[in-house]
Design an enzyme around this catalytic site. Sequence first.
Site, PDB file in Angstrom:
ATOM      1  N   TYR A 248       0.339 -57.251  -5.404  1.00  0.00           N
ATOM      2  CA  TYR A 248       1.129 -58.186  -4.934  1.00  0.00           C
ATOM      3  C   TYR A 248       0.720 -58.394  -3.424  1.00  0.00           C
ATOM      4  CZ  TYR A 248       4.743 -61.837  -4.169  1.00  0.00           C
ATOM      5  OH  TYR A 248       5.442 -62.719  -3.745  1.00  0.00           O
TER       6      TYR A 248
ATOM      7  N   LYS B 210      29.323 -59.763 -15.503  1.00  0.00           N
ATOM      8  CA  LYS B 210      29.759 -60.494 -14.486  1.00  0.00           C
ATOM      9  C   LYS B 210      29.185 -59.430 -13.164  1.00  0.00           C
ATOM     10  CE  LYS B 210      33.477 -61.868 -11.469  1.00  0.00           C
ATOM     11  NZ  LYS B 210      33.202 -61.371 -10.215  1.00  0.00           N
TER      12      LYS B 210
ATOM     13  N   ARG C  13      29.369 -69.772  -1.315  1.00  0.00           N
ATOM     14  CA  ARG C  13      30.278 -70.545  -2.084  1.00  0.00           C
ATOM     15  C   ARG C  13      31.373 -71.155  -0.965  1.00  0.00           C
ATOM     16  NH1 ARG C  13      33.053 -69.728  -6.837  1.00  0.00           N
ATOM     17  NH2 ARG C  13      32.350 -67.581  -7.133  1.00  0.00           N
TER      18      ARG C  13
ATOM     19  N   CYS D 134      33.114 -24.970  15.244  1.00  0.00           N
ATOM     20  CA  CYS D 134      32.886 -24.294  16.588  1.00  0.00           C
ATOM     21  C   CYS D 134      33.709 -22.829  16.397  1.00  0.00           C
ATOM     22  CB  CYS D 134      33.569 -24.830  17.796  1.00  0.00           C
ATOM     23  SG  CYS D 134      35.207 -25.117  17.500  1.00  0.00           S
TER      24      CYS D 134
ATOM     25  N   CYS E 122      40.811 -29.599  14.801  1.00  0.00           N
ATOM     26  CA  CYS E 122      40.315 -28.519  15.722  1.00  0.00           C
ATOM     27  C   CYS E 122      40.921 -28.585  16.951  1.00  0.00           C
ATOM     28  CB  CYS E 122      38.704 -28.523  15.709  1.00  0.00           C
ATOM     29  SG  CYS E 122      38.009 -27.722  16.968  1.00  0.00           S
TER      30      CYS E 122
ATOM     31  N   CYS F 178      34.595 -28.420  21.213  1.00  0.00           N
ATOM     32  CA  CYS F 178      34.031 -28.450  19.862  1.00  0.00           C
ATOM     33  C   CYS F 178      32.543 -29.105  19.927  1.00  0.00           C
ATOM     34  CB  CYS F 178      34.895 -28.711  18.880  1.00  0.00           C
ATOM     35  SG  CYS F 178      34.228 -28.953  17.486  1.00  0.00           S
TER      36      CYS F 178
END
Length: 697
Positions: A36, A114, A135, A415, A428, A433
């Site tokens: 294609y 649906k 819509r 950590c 923590c 960290c």
Amino acid sequence: MERPTESKVAGLRDILDRANTAYYVDAQPLMADTEYDRLLAELADLERLFPEFADATSPTMRVGGKPIDGFAQVAHRVPMQSIDNTYDIDGFIAWCRRCEKAIGHPLALVADPKIDGVAVSLRYEQGRLAGAVTRGDGALGDDVTANVRAMRAIPLRLHSAKGASIAVPELLEVRGEIYMPNAEFERINAQRTVRGEPLLANARNATAGTLKSLDPSVAASRRLAFIAHGRGECSAQFNMTTHWEFLAALRGLGIPVNRLAKMCAGADEALAAIEAFAATRTALPFGVDGMVVRVNDFAEQEQLGTTGKSPRWIVAFKYPPERVQTILRKVEWQVGKGGTLTPRASMDPVVISGSTVAHATLHNFEEITRKDIRIGDHVFVEKAGEVIPQVIGPVLSKRNGSELPIEPPTLCPSCAGEVVQEGPKFFCANAMCPRQFRERLKWFVGRDQMNIDGLGERLIDQLVDAKIVTQFADLFCLPRDAMANLESETVLKTGRTILRRLGEKTVDAIMQSAQHARTRGLARVLAGLGIRHLGSTASKTLARSFADMQSLMAATPAELEALPDFGALTAASIAHDLATPALRETIAKLEAAGVEMTSRDYQSPASRHKFDAAVADDPLRSKTVVITGTFDKFERRALTELLEQRGCKVTGSVSAKTDIVIAGEDAGSKLQRAHELAVTVWNEEKLRSVLGDSPVL
Ligand SMILES: [Zn+2]
């Protein structure tokens, strides 16, 4: 290249159109995608070299549309009403009986799944796609023609198929659903994972986002699908007498319709279709949340009429969210930007609502203990139209005694720092960290904070690993040479990924975006710092009250507490965090890097008085709120946070104590419950009028 004959060009277009029809209408591909693409490229070459062959309905016109400025609002000539929902068999039977009574005899019905997508109206004039409108509110929608043109699933020209007796009508408006098939959703997310881009939350929102993108090439690059299920304005010659005939006619014109639609001789057959479909729906390659049942005969539809909000001759039966069972294997604690540790379940992979799921959220430790969920348990997992699957609870009958309790975290998994507990949450406590820093950095550059483009998760990880960025300020003086050594993963057309050095252009774009981000002002900087209790709303409040960072840092906790929606704890916590040497240093370095610390929202005390009065009138203040359904402009989690910052208590179920139910699209039983209890209901429009227009995505 030799000048092609007209029939050569027409022949190429024809075979490409037929390939699309075969793929999208008949689900029987004529050729491989690569073929294609090859034919499309050949046609594009011809059209480029010989512009006299240009045609707006050529398949080449789908790719590379120019970016657009925005979406014009267009009035629907025939209103696009929404469909009433029913959630149980009794409600469905009652609907059938009402229709039968009004018409006076049993009715032929058409039932079709649906699909969870975005409703649009397509207008064909003389068989050519003339416009596409969402819509919207049913009367006015957005003109999304540019994006819809880019979608292969939607024919640009209608053809009268061989053997079909239907002629192409002068005017035909079809209503239908544009949606993202599960496989495409997963393909895009796999690609985004590799690129370190945020994942699409769910297929429906991703579809809406694609339609509302200002760049039609986004729509061209995503393989969205379309099915037609209704009619708008049509020429008199297109005069079917039943919905079933109408669907057949559309198919004859090359418009995809739902192949699973079913003719039912009456209520009992429709009910059987609903029940049969419940068992197979989750195996479909697209998301389905219910079954639409309508009266087949157009004259009978007319006789039944509408209620102003929705037609009486059609109803949507909504299935309960799918729930599956699997085994919980492991719980990991993920570190968030504020140091929060969130439990994430690893489970035996299981297919739920069409996609394979191996992880789910457990919310927090309190939930885990309350529900007594253990490692090794068979658990119920649910994906309730929402994005993140969640563990609902253990299947107690399947316990064999080998299950192990889930332990609270004792050390930070990143950590190994100390963990502190606050209420149901664990944190923590280590300010250094590394995982926290990464998460905070990602937050800092995020769209609603400093908004630095081009810095995806993968690049941030590399910047941190290479120690190019060790603090926020480093983002504003990125070293060009070191940047050029970073790699981004590129996904090839074949789906294979390769690593590529960042191109000069990309580096330039990131640096430029960072330069630009210096001037976003105090509110954005504050929101970006990731201080606990200081989200974007509280940051804006601070920026309205303080002219710059310096005056804010000089404020006492009592002054903060006097601000709208700042409780004693929030004020104390923010004041405490703003006073920590680490944060002061971060701020000083940002300022030294040229980041503006002045407020763009500052209001002098006199003008602020008005604002305070407005806040006292805030219709959300101290309200108990339930959120249900999905929203265009709001992501659920972010909306919850925002409402909490506004002083709301957001709860999960509707009771007599609920003040407001905020109901989006496809709101379900909670909305029904709200009506039963006569609780105030807000739609998205009302919500936006109260919150202002800033989207929370
Ligand atoms: Zn840590």
